[in-house]
Every structure is written in C-alpha cells, then in structure tokens.
Design an enzyme around this catalytic site. Structure first.
Site, PDB file in Angstrom:
ATOM      1  N   CYS A 241       0.771  -1.082   0.309  1.00 21.00           N
ATOM      2  CA  CYS A 241       0.040  -0.030  -0.113  1.00 21.00           C
ATOM      3  C   CYS A 241       0.986   1.394  -0.224  1.00 21.00           C
ATOM      4  CB  CYS A 241      -0.695   0.552   0.782  1.00 21.00           C
ATOM      5  SG  CYS A 241      -1.923  -1.463   0.625  1.00 21.00           S
ATOM      6  N   HIS A 320      12.732   1.069   4.887  1.00 18.39           N
ATOM      7  CA  HIS A 320      12.652   0.061   4.688  1.00 18.39           C
ATOM      8  C   HIS A 320      13.125  -1.083   5.717  1.00 18.39           C
ATOM      9  CE1 HIS A 320      11.456  -3.601   2.240  1.00 18.39           C
ATOM     10  NE2 HIS A 320      11.798  -3.520   1.402  1.00 18.39           N
ATOM     11  N   HIS A 404      -1.837  19.773   7.145  1.00 18.94           N
ATOM     12  CA  HIS A 404      -3.188  18.925   6.534  1.00 18.94           C
ATOM     13  C   HIS A 404      -2.204  18.075   6.463  1.00 18.94           C
ATOM     14  CE1 HIS A 404      -5.091  21.920   5.223  1.00 18.94           C
ATOM     15  NE2 HIS A 404      -4.442  22.541   4.693  1.00 18.94           N
ATOM     16  N   HIS A 408      -2.110   7.138   5.377  1.00 18.19           N
ATOM     17  CA  HIS A 408      -3.300   5.818   4.590  1.00 18.19           C
ATOM     18  C   HIS A 408      -4.176   5.176   4.773  1.00 18.19           C
ATOM     19  CE1 HIS A 408      -3.609   2.153   2.371  1.00 18.19           C
ATOM     20  NE2 HIS A 408      -3.208   1.629   3.521  1.00 18.19           N
ATOM     21  N   HIS A 437     -14.366   5.235   5.458  1.00 15.31           N
ATOM     22  CA  HIS A 437     -16.014   5.459   5.641  1.00 15.31           C
ATOM     23  C   HIS A 437     -16.038   5.665   3.338  1.00 15.31           C
ATOM     24  CE1 HIS A 437     -20.010   6.284   5.846  1.00 15.31           C
ATOM     25  NE2 HIS A 437     -19.892   5.636   6.828  1.00 15.31           N
ATOM     26  N   ASN A 441     -10.001   0.569   2.040  1.00 17.92           N
ATOM     27  CA  ASN A 441      -8.850   0.695   2.468  1.00 17.92           C
ATOM     28  C   ASN A 441      -8.737   0.163   0.035  1.00 17.92           C
ATOM     29  OD1 ASN A 441      -6.251   0.232   1.624  1.00 17.92           O
ATOM     30  ND2 ASN A 441      -6.381  -1.241   3.211  1.00 17.92           N
TER      31      ASN A 441
END
Length: 509
Positions: A241, A320, A404, A408, A437, A441
């Site tokens: 993702c 990573h 802002h 994710h 909502h 995802n």
C-alpha cells in the site's frame, strides 16, 4: 428528604470534581501558549537580532558627510580590479548553482476513480453473499461480521464486478477488466482536466501490488492511449500500500534527468483474483477492508507549469524494515492449509508499523520541523543519554510543520494509532477516516482520495503543507511532502463531488 440530600451531595460532588479539573485545564492552556510563544521566539530569533543591527547601520550611514562618501568612491575606483573579479565570481557561482540545482517537480493535477454505483456493497449484502458462496464456516462468517462492524467502512464502498456474482467469478479476464476500468477511468478524467495529450507523456510509472499480468499494466495503458515509443515506462509490483509514494519518488528521479516533460503515476490494486475463499482468520481481514479504487497523477518539471500546478513536491522519505524477519512477514501472501491463496496480516502489524513510522519521522523531522522543535528533541535526547535520566522521549509537534495529514486509510486501527502517537486532533485525521468510510482501503491510492477530500472541503490554502504517510508490506513506511502553490479547488469529477456535503459523518465505535 434523603433523596434530596443525595442529589445535593451528588451535585456538590460534581462541582468539586469540576473545580479540581479546572486548574488542570487552565494549566494545559497556559503550557500550550508558552510552547507556542517559544516556537515563535526561536523561529524568528534571527529576524529579531537583525532588526537592531540594521538600525545601527542605518544610523551610522545617516551620519556620513559628503567627504566620507567621496572618499569611499575613490577607494572603489582604486580597487576596480577587485570589484570586477568579485562580480565575475558571483555571476559564475550563481550560474553553476542554477544549472546544477535539482529541478522543481510540480503536481499539475490528479484524478481518483469513482466506480459506478452498481458495484457498491452494503455490510449486510457482504455477509449474505459470503454465506451463500458456501466457502466460509460459521466461525469465519462471525469473524468477518465483527471486523466489518469495527472497520470504519460505510455502506457505499465498492467491490469488483466478479464478486457480485453467485458464485463469484474470479478470472484473468475479469481481473484485466477491473484494472482497465480503474486505470482508464482515472486517466480519462486526468487528461480531460489538464488538456495534456497522451503523446506528451515522457514517463509512465504504474504500481499494483498483487496483479501483474503479461503484458504489464503499463503496457495496457500504452496500448490504450497510443503513447509514444520512446516513453520511459515502469511497472511496480508486490510493494504493498505504500507503493504510491515509491512511484512518486521514482518519477521524481526520472524528471531530474529527462527535462521538459511530463510524468504520469498510476496507483491501484486489483481485488478480483485476490479475494480469499478460505477460513484462516488472519487472511480474512483483507476481504473486509480492501475495496476498488485507483488514482492517476500528472507531474511536470516544466517551469511554465508552475502557474497552473496545484502543488510542488518538497520531500520524499522512504523507510524499509525488511531486514527484520517479523517486519518482512507481517503482511505476507501465502497459501493456507487447504491450498487457498490470500494475504495474511500478523498480530504484530501495528507494533511493526509504529517502529517503521518512528524510523521514518527520524529522517523526515530535521527536514520539516521548525528549529524550536528540533532543539527540544535534541535537548531531551542529550538529557537521557548523558544523565541517564528517566525522561520520556519528546514527540515533536508535527502540527507546526504541516497543515494537512493524509494517513493511509489502511484500517481504523492504523488511523487511531497515528492520531495517538503524533498527538493529532480529530480534524487532522478527518480526511483519512472519511476516505475509509466512503471508499474503504483502496491501497496505495487512498492518500489521493484523502487529498481530494481536503480540497473538496475548501481547506487547502496557498503555502499549506501536506504530509502523505503510507505503509506497505515489506515492511515499509514512506512519506511525501507537498506545498500548495495556490488556494486549491477540487477538479471536475472529483470522487467527492456527489457526496461532500454530507461529510464528515459520525462513525459508530
């Protein structure tokens, strides 16, 4: 009489409780303003020091008489060679700096795919459909029902066409159809909004973690839009993702080499062939969370595009943690005991994500935090190391660096954890919660739906800074920082265009 006394006592008790809490509240308010005053003092310390210095210089200059000024002019005439050399070196150095500095990368516009309404799936439909497939036992059905209740997903998320059939029809052709609908839908809207011709695209980067056919997804786009033959195209797979930020980083590096061109970054995930039809609990969670979605982003290194661009890329920081075995296996595609393939999520996922975030912000912090926060962090670290004092590690206030936050939308727990660890306010995570909502995802594209939400609410002002944070298998935590070049309005056919007025909604705990 006794009941009246009890009510009075209870009332007095409440008053006492409130009077005890009031000083704590006032103390927290005072500390807030003390910290804010400290931040402004340190941030503008150089300016405060330069003001009296400039005043002294002006006073001294005003006291010079004509003879002093004439004498200064004679000194300059006698040292003409030195003055000429100084200006030659200045011009040469400025030219070298301008020619070798990194080029600014502009985000001209982006588009998020909004699937057709017939692909929407409500929670009760999801459960009825899961039961009718006959693939799940009662324990697995109950587990999925509980996950859905706590997931934070609404009743308007989307699943692919193949999952609406009974029995489901996951196939290569159906997966290709899903990929085409998402990618081409986002790209059609992007090209229409920017008036950029596909032939003008010099760089194409596509990321999709679980679906990697031959020819590749990037080849599918080249074929559809008849892109030019010398385009630099890349297809990123298996990166989870957080691959959207990785794709932005790759496009950024390519735009530093290939000048005066456009780059398109397409981020998506494919669900059709990656739905899990087994009964292993850790592999059932993705069924409940992942939904159809995708984004297309147009980047440019042309200085002429600054006038119409929405944002400028400021930083990309990638972390990573794959060297650690637990981190490597915490999001893992595998087969269960019955030979059914799915993605398993470890119980250690949140702890590993927290460690990856800590490593990421350790690198990002010095790049974005004001000097006041860096001094506080450094002083706490020195106190702990040198004095062996039991001092809590100082958590920098990233609200002073960013306006802002696009976290994710991996799940409700992810958003809750970052809200807590970064000490954010509900308004800072509103875009992430509402994206989860409304769309679920959507993997690597979720951070773009969140940015679109902020724009649709009219909150993006000129010079505002945006922090996009993404997590992915491996395990990775990646950050992208953008600066708004103007007051940004939503582009036509925004994913929130038909529903922004009813958000934010109250999410049931």
């Amino acid at each position: 009489m006794s009941s009246e006394s009890e009510r009075t006592a209870t009332s007095d008790g409440v008053q006492i409780h409130q009077s005890r809490r009031l000083p704590d509240f006032l103390q927290s308010v005072n500390l807030k303003y003390v910290k804010l005053g400290y931040h402004y003092l340190v941030s503008y310390l150089l300016t405060l020091c330069l003001v009296p210095l400039m005043a002294v210089i002006l006073i001294q200059a005003s006291q010079l008489n004509p003879d002093d000024i004439h004498l200064l002019w004679l000194h300059l005439q006698y040292n003409l060679v030195s003055v000429v050399i100084f200006f030659v070196v200045l011009v040469f150095g400025s030219t070298v700096y301008i020619m070798t500095r990194p080029r600014s990368i502009y985000l001209v516009d982006y588009s998020c795919y909004r699937p057709p309404s017939h692909l929407q799936v409500k929670s009760h439909q999801f459960m009825v459909h899961s039961k009718l497939t006959g693939d799940f036992d009662d324990s697995s059905l109950e587990f999925q029902r509980r996950i859905l209740q706590r997931s934070g997903l609404g009743e308007e998320t989307y699943v692919p066409e193949a999952m609406h059939y009974l029995p489901p029809r996951p196939s290569m052709s159906a997966a290709r159809e899903e990929a085409e609908q998402v990618m081409f839908g986002a790209l059609d809207n992007l090209f229409a909004n920017t008036n950029v011709k596909p032939k003008d695209i010099g760089i194409l980067v596509v990321n999709c973690s679980l679906f990697n056919p031959t020819p590749s997804l990037s080849a599918m786009i080249l074929n559809k839009y008849k892109l030019r033959g010398n385009i630099r195209s890349f297809n990123l797979g298996g990166m989870g993702c957080s691959a959207g930020v990785i794709a932005i980083d790759l496009a950024k590096d390519l735009l530093q080499v290939h000048r005066n061109t456009y780059a398109v970054v397409v981020s998506t995930e494919n669900i059709t062939q990656n739905w899990y039809f087994g009964n292993k609990k850790s592999m059932l969670i993705p069924n409940c969370l992942f939904r159809v979605g995708g984004s297309a982003v147009l980047l440019s290194n042309k200085s002429s595009d600054r006038r119409r661009a929405k944002y400028k890329l400021v930083h990309v920081v990638r972390t990573h943690r794959g060297a650690d075995d637990k981190a490597f296996r915490c999001v893992y595609q595998e087969q269960d005991d019955a030979g059914k393939t799915g993605v398993s999520l470890s119980k250690d996922l949140m702890a590993i994500a927290g460690g990856a975030l800590k490593a990421n912000i350790t690198t990002l912090g010095p790049l974005v935090l004001p000097i006041s926060e860096q001094l506080l962090f450094f002083s706490t670290l020195v106190t702990k190391k040198l004095l062996n004092a039991k001092v809590k590690p100082y958590i920098p206030d990233f609200k002073l660096a960013f306006d802002h936050f696009c976290i994710h939308a991996g799940g409700r727990a992810v958003i809750d954890e970052l809200e807590k660890n970064l000490q954010l306010l509900p308004t800072h995570v509103e875009a992430s919660r509402m994206t989860l909502h409304r769309f679920g995802n959507t993997s690597s594209s979720s951070i773009w739906y969140e940015l679109a939400y902020t724009e649709a609410k009219g909150r993006m002002r000129k010079r505002n800074r945006v922090w996009q944070i993404a997590f992915g298998s491996g395990f990775k935590c990646n950050s992208a920082v953008w600066e708004a070049l103007r007051n940004v309005k939503p582009s036509p056919n925004s994913p929130w265009e038909d529903c922004i007025d009813k958000y934010p909604v109250q999410i049931v705990a």
